[in-house]
Design a protein around this motif. Structure first.
Motif, PDB file in Angstrom:
ATOM      1  N   GLU A 166       0.822  -1.205   0.000  1.00  0.00           N
ATOM      2  CA  GLU A 166       0.000   0.000   0.000  1.00  0.00           C
ATOM      3  C   GLU A 166       0.861   1.263   0.000  1.00  0.00           C
ATOM      4  O   GLU A 166       0.474   2.300  -0.517  1.00  0.00           O
ATOM      5  CB  GLU A 166      -0.907  -0.015   1.241  1.00  0.00           C
ATOM      6  CG  GLU A 166      -1.876   1.135   1.335  1.00  0.00           C
ATOM      7  CD  GLU A 166      -2.748   1.041   2.570  1.00  0.00           C
ATOM      8  OE1 GLU A 166      -3.531   1.971   2.813  1.00  0.00           O
ATOM      9  OE2 GLU A 166      -2.652   0.031   3.304  1.00  0.00           O
ATOM     10  N   LEU A 167       2.073   1.140   0.564  1.00  0.00           N
ATOM     11  CA  LEU A 167       2.983   2.268   0.702  1.00  0.00           C
ATOM     12  C   LEU A 167       4.407   1.734   0.666  1.00  0.00           C
ATOM     13  O   LEU A 167       4.668   0.615   1.121  1.00  0.00           O
ATOM     14  CB  LEU A 167       2.724   2.979   2.040  1.00  0.00           C
ATOM     15  CG  LEU A 167       3.574   4.202   2.393  1.00  0.00           C
ATOM     16  CD1 LEU A 167       3.211   5.374   1.498  1.00  0.00           C
ATOM     17  CD2 LEU A 167       3.352   4.584   3.861  1.00  0.00           C
ATOM     18  N   LEU A 168       5.328   2.513   0.111  1.00  0.00           N
ATOM     19  CA  LEU A 168       6.737   2.137   0.136  1.00  0.00           C
ATOM     20  C   LEU A 168       7.530   3.256   0.806  1.00  0.00           C
ATOM     21  O   LEU A 168       7.372   4.431   0.464  1.00  0.00           O
ATOM     22  CB  LEU A 168       7.271   1.879  -1.275  1.00  0.00           C
ATOM     23  CG  LEU A 168       8.723   1.378  -1.343  1.00  0.00           C
ATOM     24  CD1 LEU A 168       8.907   0.339  -2.450  1.00  0.00           C
ATOM     25  CD2 LEU A 168       9.724   2.522  -1.542  1.00  0.00           C
ATOM     26  N   VAL A 169       8.382   2.871   1.759  1.00  0.00           N
ATOM     27  CA  VAL A 169       9.201   3.827   2.512  1.00  0.00           C
ATOM     28  C   VAL A 169      10.661   3.630   2.131  1.00  0.00           C
ATOM     29  O   VAL A 169      11.216   2.541   2.293  1.00  0.00           O
ATOM     30  CB  VAL A 169       9.023   3.620   4.030  1.00  0.00           C
ATOM     31  CG1 VAL A 169       9.912   4.599   4.804  1.00  0.00           C
ATOM     32  CG2 VAL A 169       7.570   3.805   4.435  1.00  0.00           C
ATOM     33  N   GLY A 170      11.272   4.678   1.618  1.00  0.00           N
ATOM     34  CA  GLY A 170      12.697   4.656   1.309  1.00  0.00           C
ATOM     35  C   GLY A 170      13.495   5.024   2.546  1.00  0.00           C
ATOM     36  O   GLY A 170      13.589   6.193   2.900  1.00  0.00           O
ATOM     37  N   ALA A 171      14.044   4.012   3.212  1.00  0.00           N
ATOM     38  CA  ALA A 171      14.839   4.211   4.428  1.00  0.00           C
ATOM     39  C   ALA A 171      16.258   3.704   4.183  1.00  0.00           C
ATOM     40  O   ALA A 171      16.895   3.139   5.069  1.00  0.00           O
ATOM     41  CB  ALA A 171      14.193   3.458   5.592  1.00  0.00           C
ATOM     42  N   ASP A 172      16.749   3.943   2.974  1.00  0.00           N
ATOM     43  CA  ASP A 172      18.003   3.328   2.539  1.00  0.00           C
ATOM     44  C   ASP A 172      19.175   4.302   2.489  1.00  0.00           C
ATOM     45  O   ASP A 172      20.111   4.124   1.712  1.00  0.00           O
ATOM     46  CB  ASP A 172      17.820   2.621   1.187  1.00  0.00           C
ATOM     47  CG  ASP A 172      17.120   3.464   0.132  1.00  0.00           C
ATOM     48  OD1 ASP A 172      16.485   4.461   0.485  1.00  0.00           O
ATOM     49  OD2 ASP A 172      17.213   3.107  -1.061  1.00  0.00           O
ATOM     50  N   GLY A 173      19.159   5.302   3.347  1.00  0.00           N
ATOM     51  CA  GLY A 173      20.343   6.087   3.611  1.00  0.00           C
ATOM     52  C   GLY A 173      20.717   7.127   2.581  1.00  0.00           C
ATOM     53  O   GLY A 173      19.989   7.391   1.622  1.00  0.00           O
ATOM     54  N   ILE A 174      21.898   7.719   2.777  1.00  0.00           N
ATOM     55  CA  ILE A 174      22.342   8.847   1.958  1.00  0.00           C
ATOM     56  C   ILE A 174      22.478   8.473   0.485  1.00  0.00           C
ATOM     57  O   ILE A 174      22.271   9.311  -0.396  1.00  0.00           O
ATOM     58  CB  ILE A 174      23.662   9.429   2.513  1.00  0.00           C
ATOM     59  CG1 ILE A 174      24.029  10.724   1.793  1.00  0.00           C
ATOM     60  CG2 ILE A 174      24.785   8.402   2.448  1.00  0.00           C
ATOM     61  CD1 ILE A 174      25.192  11.462   2.420  1.00  0.00           C
ATOM     62  N   TYR A 175      22.813   7.221   0.195  1.00  0.00           N
ATOM     63  CA  TYR A 175      22.957   6.776  -1.198  1.00  0.00           C
ATOM     64  C   TYR A 175      21.677   6.085  -1.681  1.00  0.00           C
ATOM     65  O   TYR A 175      21.717   5.179  -2.505  1.00  0.00           O
ATOM     66  CB  TYR A 175      24.160   5.843  -1.331  1.00  0.00           C
ATOM     67  CG  TYR A 175      25.461   6.499  -0.937  1.00  0.00           C
ATOM     68  CD1 TYR A 175      26.079   7.421  -1.773  1.00  0.00           C
ATOM     69  CD2 TYR A 175      26.063   6.218   0.291  1.00  0.00           C
ATOM     70  CE1 TYR A 175      27.273   8.044  -1.402  1.00  0.00           C
ATOM     71  CE2 TYR A 175      27.253   6.829   0.665  1.00  0.00           C
ATOM     72  CZ  TYR A 175      27.852   7.744  -0.188  1.00  0.00           C
ATOM     73  OH  TYR A 175      29.023   8.363   0.183  1.00  0.00           O
ATOM     74  N   SER A 176      20.555   6.523  -1.200  1.00  0.00           N
ATOM     75  CA  SER A 176      19.250   5.909  -1.409  1.00  0.00           C
ATOM     76  C   SER A 176      18.922   5.604  -2.868  1.00  0.00           C
ATOM     77  O   SER A 176      18.895   6.489  -3.730  1.00  0.00           O
ATOM     78  CB  SER A 176      18.171   6.836  -0.839  1.00  0.00           C
ATOM     79  OG  SER A 176      16.880   6.392  -1.194  1.00  0.00           O
ATOM     80  N   ALA A 177      18.629   4.332  -3.130  1.00  0.00           N
ATOM     81  CA  ALA A 177      18.151   3.923  -4.451  1.00  0.00           C
ATOM     82  C   ALA A 177      16.744   4.459  -4.692  1.00  0.00           C
ATOM     83  O   ALA A 177      16.388   4.808  -5.820  1.00  0.00           O
ATOM     84  CB  ALA A 177      18.164   2.400  -4.563  1.00  0.00           C
ATOM     85  N   VAL A 178      15.948   4.536  -3.629  1.00  0.00           N
ATOM     86  CA  VAL A 178      14.578   5.053  -3.764  1.00  0.00           C
ATOM     87  C   VAL A 178      14.620   6.528  -4.146  1.00  0.00           C
ATOM     88  O   VAL A 178      13.899   6.975  -5.049  1.00  0.00           O
ATOM     89  CB  VAL A 178      13.782   4.848  -2.460  1.00  0.00           C
ATOM     90  CG1 VAL A 178      12.363   5.401  -2.620  1.00  0.00           C
ATOM     91  CG2 VAL A 178      13.738   3.376  -2.075  1.00  0.00           C
ATOM     92  N   ARG A 179      15.470   7.307  -3.458  1.00  0.00           N
ATOM     93  CA  ARG A 179      15.564   8.738  -3.791  1.00  0.00           C
ATOM     94  C   ARG A 179      16.029   8.929  -5.233  1.00  0.00           C
ATOM     95  O   ARG A 179      15.540   9.816  -5.944  1.00  0.00           O
ATOM     96  CB  ARG A 179      16.522   9.449  -2.836  1.00  0.00           C
ATOM     97  CG  ARG A 179      16.536  10.972  -3.037  1.00  0.00           C
ATOM     98  CD  ARG A 179      17.523  11.695  -2.141  1.00  0.00           C
ATOM     99  NE  ARG A 179      18.907  11.411  -2.473  1.00  0.00           N
ATOM    100  CZ  ARG A 179      19.722  10.691  -1.730  1.00  0.00           C
ATOM    101  NH1 ARG A 179      19.312  10.167  -0.589  1.00  0.00           N
ATOM    102  NH2 ARG A 179      20.977  10.474  -2.117  1.00  0.00           N
ATOM    103  N   ASN A 180      16.979   8.100  -5.661  1.00  0.00           N
ATOM    104  CA  ASN A 180      17.473   8.224  -7.031  1.00  0.00           C
ATOM    105  C   ASN A 180      16.395   7.921  -8.065  1.00  0.00           C
ATOM    106  O   ASN A 180      16.465   8.410  -9.203  1.00  0.00           O
ATOM    107  CB  ASN A 180      18.682   7.309  -7.236  1.00  0.00           C
ATOM    108  CG  ASN A 180      19.915   7.813  -6.504  1.00  0.00           C
ATOM    109  OD1 ASN A 180      20.024   9.000  -6.205  1.00  0.00           O
ATOM    110  ND2 ASN A 180      20.836   6.917  -6.199  1.00  0.00           N
ATOM    111  N   LYS A 181      15.413   7.112  -7.689  1.00  0.00           N
ATOM    112  CA  LYS A 181      14.284   6.860  -8.589  1.00  0.00           C
ATOM    113  C   LYS A 181      13.321   8.049  -8.615  1.00  0.00           C
ATOM    114  O   LYS A 181      12.785   8.413  -9.660  1.00  0.00           O
ATOM    115  CB  LYS A 181      13.530   5.599  -8.167  1.00  0.00           C
ATOM    116  CG  LYS A 181      14.326   4.305  -8.301  1.00  0.00           C
ATOM    117  CD  LYS A 181      14.669   4.013  -9.746  1.00  0.00           C
ATOM    118  CE  LYS A 181      15.497   2.747  -9.860  1.00  0.00           C
ATOM    119  NZ  LYS A 181      15.967   2.526 -11.261  1.00  0.00           N
TER     120      LYS A 181
END
Length: 381
Positions: A149-164
């Motif tokens: 239902e929701l995805l949380v990007g908690a993958d740090g400074i080099y976040s793959a989620v943020r890069n997406k």
């Protein structure tokens, strides 16, 4: 996938988020890129704002048992002259919880041990995200895909989620590097819960007790970004900080070489948005900060509590993440910017400017009476 939340990253923010989601009736699943959960890492200072968040999570007493309560902190010159003092025992009375020094591994263990319904999957490297009207789907390098239902990007400074979500947001190099170490060491400071940071010319050293006989320390030095990240010998490090008074040389000396790490320090300028649709960033993925204020882990814990509160209020995922952003963005921006500025001041290298800086700091009103300081460490969720 009603009530199922995907969390990318099994660090402090990911574990804390999962714990809070469980408490409000959601089913989290954590995907960690590494093949195993981290059991290493250095130490952390959890200021009053972080221990307040841990109290909201129901973990405060266990945290106190696994850490060292810090009663006083001093800022000094490399020769040992006191520039400022912070009576942390007084702040504990004022804010209701103590500041503590804790091993990162201890905090990880406590958070992970409290998870009941959360599945943690290791060896899952995120490669793509897709969103529909009803769910968000994560695609991983191993071919697996999962919906929630929701995805949380908690993958740090080099976040793959943020890069997406925001692919053109670059990291910002601070201009300095940091060595960190953990060592068995006992003196009057460790026993009394005393921490200090010493300023030299373009260098700093910090000392934080983790227990009566264990110390976490850090040492910073100005450097160029294009230098290779490589291990430095303990002898070279001792020589580099030879002008710092005891216990600085002694603490480095008793630290095993394998327990000393070196890292270039980065952050990134505050993001305008932390979410798109059903995907939201938290912790360092959303607002990585330089470590100068000791607020990285503290902010991650705050984020986890606030995001859960927004979901608990019965909002749909879209409204919940927007409410979370609205609650947190100004605070994160304040801390990122203040930490960056603190680093620039603390890392001054010109000897004359350093003397002027030290004189100004020594004659300024007490740090703990500063409005920004109180906004940061006295924050209540």
């Amino acid at each position: 996938m009603k009530n199922r939340i995907l969390i990318i990253g099994a660090g402090i923010s990911g574990l804390a988020c999962a714990l809070m989601f469980e408490k409000i009736g959601y089913t989290p699943v954590i995907f960690e890129k590494s093949d195993c959960l981290r059991h290493d890492g250095g130490g952390l200072t959890l200021w009053n704002n972080a221990t307040d968040a841990l109290q909201a999570m129901g973990l405060l007493e266990e945290i106190y048992e696994s850490s060292k309560i810090i009663c006083e902190s001093s800022l000094t010159t490399s020769s040992g002259k006191i520039l400022a003092k912070i009576p942390l025992d007084e702040l504990a009375t004022k804010y209701g919880t103590y500041t503590v020094g804790i091993l990162r591994s201890n905090l990880h263990h406590i958070l992970a041990s409290k998870l009941n319904q959360t599945e943690i999957k290791t060896g899952y490297n995120l490669v793509n995200l897709k969103e529909t009207n009803e769910e968000v789907i994560a695609h991983f390098e191993n071919g697996h895909e999962e919906a929630g239902e929701l995805l949380v990007g908690a993958d740090g400074i080099y976040s793959a989620v943020r890069n997406k979500l925001f692919p053109n947001h670059d990291l910002r190099f601070s201009g300095y590097e940091a060595w960190r170490g953990i060592s068995s060491y006992t003196n009057q400071y460790t026993k009394s819960g005393f921490t200090f940071e010493s300023w030299g010319n373009g260098k700093r050293f910090g000392f934080i007790p983790m227990s009566d006989s264990l110390v976490y320390w850090f040492a910073t030095r100005n450097t160029l970004e294009n230098l290779k990240e490589s291990q430095i010998s303990k002898e070279q490090l001792i020589y580099s900080f030879r002008e710092f008074v005891q216990p600085v040389p002694a603490v480095i000396e008793v630290t095993k070489g394998k327990d000393i790490t070196r890292k270039l320090i980065y952050d990134f300028k505050p993001l305008q948005n932390w979410s798109k649709g059903r995907v939201v960033l938290i912790g360092d993925a959303a607002h990585a900060t330089t470590p100068n204020l000791g607020q990285g882990a503290c902010m991650a814990l705050e984020d986890s509590v606030v995001l859960a509160q927004c979901l608990e209020q019965g909002k749909n995922p879209f409204d919940a993440v927007k409410a979370f952003e609205e609650n947190r963005k100004d605070r994160a921006k304040l801390i990122v910017n203040k930490s960056w500025m603190y680093g620039k001041i603390a890392q001054m290298e010109n000897s004359l400017l350093c003397k002027v800086r030290n004189l100004i700091v020594k004659n300024c009103p007490s740090i703990y009476k500063n409005n920004n300081f109180n906004k940061i460490v006295g924050h209540k969720i």
